[in-house]
Design a protein around this motif. Structure first.
Motif, PDB file in Angstrom:
ATOM      1  N   ARG A   1     -49.762  -0.412  28.026  1.00 30.16           N
ATOM      2  CA  ARG A   1     -48.866  -0.357  29.188  1.00 30.16           C
ATOM      3  C   ARG A   1     -47.596  -1.188  28.955  1.00 30.16           C
ATOM      4  O   ARG A   1     -46.505  -0.794  29.314  1.00 30.16           O
ATOM      5  N   GLU A   2     -47.740  -2.347  28.312  1.00 29.18           N
ATOM      6  CA  GLU A   2     -46.613  -3.247  28.064  1.00 29.18           C
ATOM      7  C   GLU A   2     -45.697  -2.709  26.963  1.00 29.18           C
ATOM      8  O   GLU A   2     -44.507  -2.990  26.949  1.00 29.18           O
ATOM      9  N   LEU A   3     -46.246  -1.954  26.030  1.00 28.19           N
ATOM     10  CA  LEU A   3     -45.451  -1.408  24.935  1.00 28.19           C
ATOM     11  C   LEU A   3     -44.670  -0.165  25.334  1.00 28.19           C
ATOM     12  O   LEU A   3     -43.544   0.032  24.905  1.00 28.19           O
ATOM     13  N   VAL A   4     -45.280   0.671  26.147  1.00 25.65           N
ATOM     14  CA  VAL A   4     -44.666   1.951  26.502  1.00 25.65           C
ATOM     15  C   VAL A   4     -43.468   1.737  27.408  1.00 25.65           C
ATOM     16  O   VAL A   4     -42.381   2.219  27.145  1.00 25.65           O
ATOM     17  N   GLY A   5     -43.676   1.068  28.515  1.00 26.40           N
ATOM     18  CA  GLY A   5     -42.572   0.661  29.376  1.00 26.40           C
ATOM     19  C   GLY A   5     -41.880   1.735  30.189  1.00 26.40           C
ATOM     20  O   GLY A   5     -40.860   1.473  30.798  1.00 26.40           O
ATOM     21  N   SER A   6     -42.367   2.959  30.211  1.00 28.30           N
ATOM     22  CA  SER A   6     -41.708   3.986  31.012  1.00 28.30           C
ATOM     23  C   SER A   6     -42.739   5.002  31.516  1.00 28.30           C
ATOM     24  O   SER A   6     -43.874   5.040  31.062  1.00 28.30           O
ATOM     25  N   GLU A   7     -42.293   5.787  32.455  1.00 24.85           N
ATOM     26  CA  GLU A   7     -43.147   6.857  32.971  1.00 24.85           C
ATOM     27  C   GLU A   7     -43.359   7.913  31.893  1.00 24.85           C
ATOM     28  O   GLU A   7     -42.498   8.139  31.053  1.00 24.85           O
ATOM     29  N   VAL A   8     -44.487   8.556  31.949  1.00 24.19           N
ATOM     30  CA  VAL A   8     -44.776   9.642  31.022  1.00 24.19           C
ATOM     31  C   VAL A   8     -44.068  10.900  31.515  1.00 24.19           C
ATOM     32  O   VAL A   8     -44.102  11.228  32.696  1.00 24.19           O
ATOM     33  N   VAL A   9     -43.405  11.583  30.618  1.00 25.97           N
ATOM     34  CA  VAL A   9     -42.734  12.847  30.931  1.00 25.97           C
ATOM     35  C   VAL A   9     -43.639  13.951  30.414  1.00 25.97           C
ATOM     36  O   VAL A   9     -44.075  13.919  29.268  1.00 25.97           O
ATOM     37  N   TRP A  10     -43.934  14.927  31.275  1.00 22.80           N
ATOM     38  CA  TRP A  10     -44.861  15.989  30.879  1.00 22.80           C
ATOM     39  C   TRP A  10     -44.294  17.361  31.204  1.00 22.80           C
ATOM     40  O   TRP A  10     -43.436  17.503  32.058  1.00 22.80           O
ATOM     41  N   VAL A  11     -44.804  18.351  30.492  1.00 24.57           N
ATOM     42  CA  VAL A  11     -44.459  19.755  30.719  1.00 24.57           C
ATOM     43  C   VAL A  11     -45.734  20.583  30.604  1.00 24.57           C
ATOM     44  O   VAL A  11     -46.746  20.111  30.088  1.00 24.57           O
ATOM     45  N   GLU A  12     -45.657  21.801  31.075  1.00 25.04           N
ATOM     46  CA  GLU A  12     -46.756  22.749  30.887  1.00 25.04           C
ATOM     47  C   GLU A  12     -46.522  23.511  29.579  1.00 25.04           C
ATOM     48  O   GLU A  12     -45.378  23.662  29.140  1.00 25.04           O
TER      49      GLU A  12
END
Length: 83
Positions: free
Chosen positions: A4-15
């Motif tokens: 969580r500390e490394l990623v630092g951003s929301e996950v962007v997803w697509v279908e």
């Protein structure tokens, strides 16, 4: 350190049925190098900048080709608390 500390951003997803063009636009708009491919909340794959580059080099039709044709299926994954 946790993921969580490394990623630092929301996950962007697509279908997987999304066009390559829309996926690339989302990546550009959000400043990420990859998008998670989900179906009904389940991880199906990942589409990366390298996948987009491979599609360009293969003369893909970005409006007709779907993410599912270029994504990496069933990638390894782990939760945000791992660390």
């Amino acid at each position: 350190m946790r993921v969580r500390e490394l990623v630092g951003s929301e996950v962007v997803w697509v279908e997987p049925t999304e066009s390559l063009r829309r996926a690339a636009q989302l990546m550009n708009e959000t400043g990420v190098g990859s998008v998670v491919v989900e179906v009904d909340g389940a991880l199906e794959g990942i589409l990366t900048e390298r996948d987009i580059l491979n599609a360009v080099a293969s003369f893909a039709d970005f409006d007709r080709d779907r993410v599912s044709n270029w994504m990496t299926d069933d990638p390894d994954s782990f939760g945000p608390e791992m660390g």
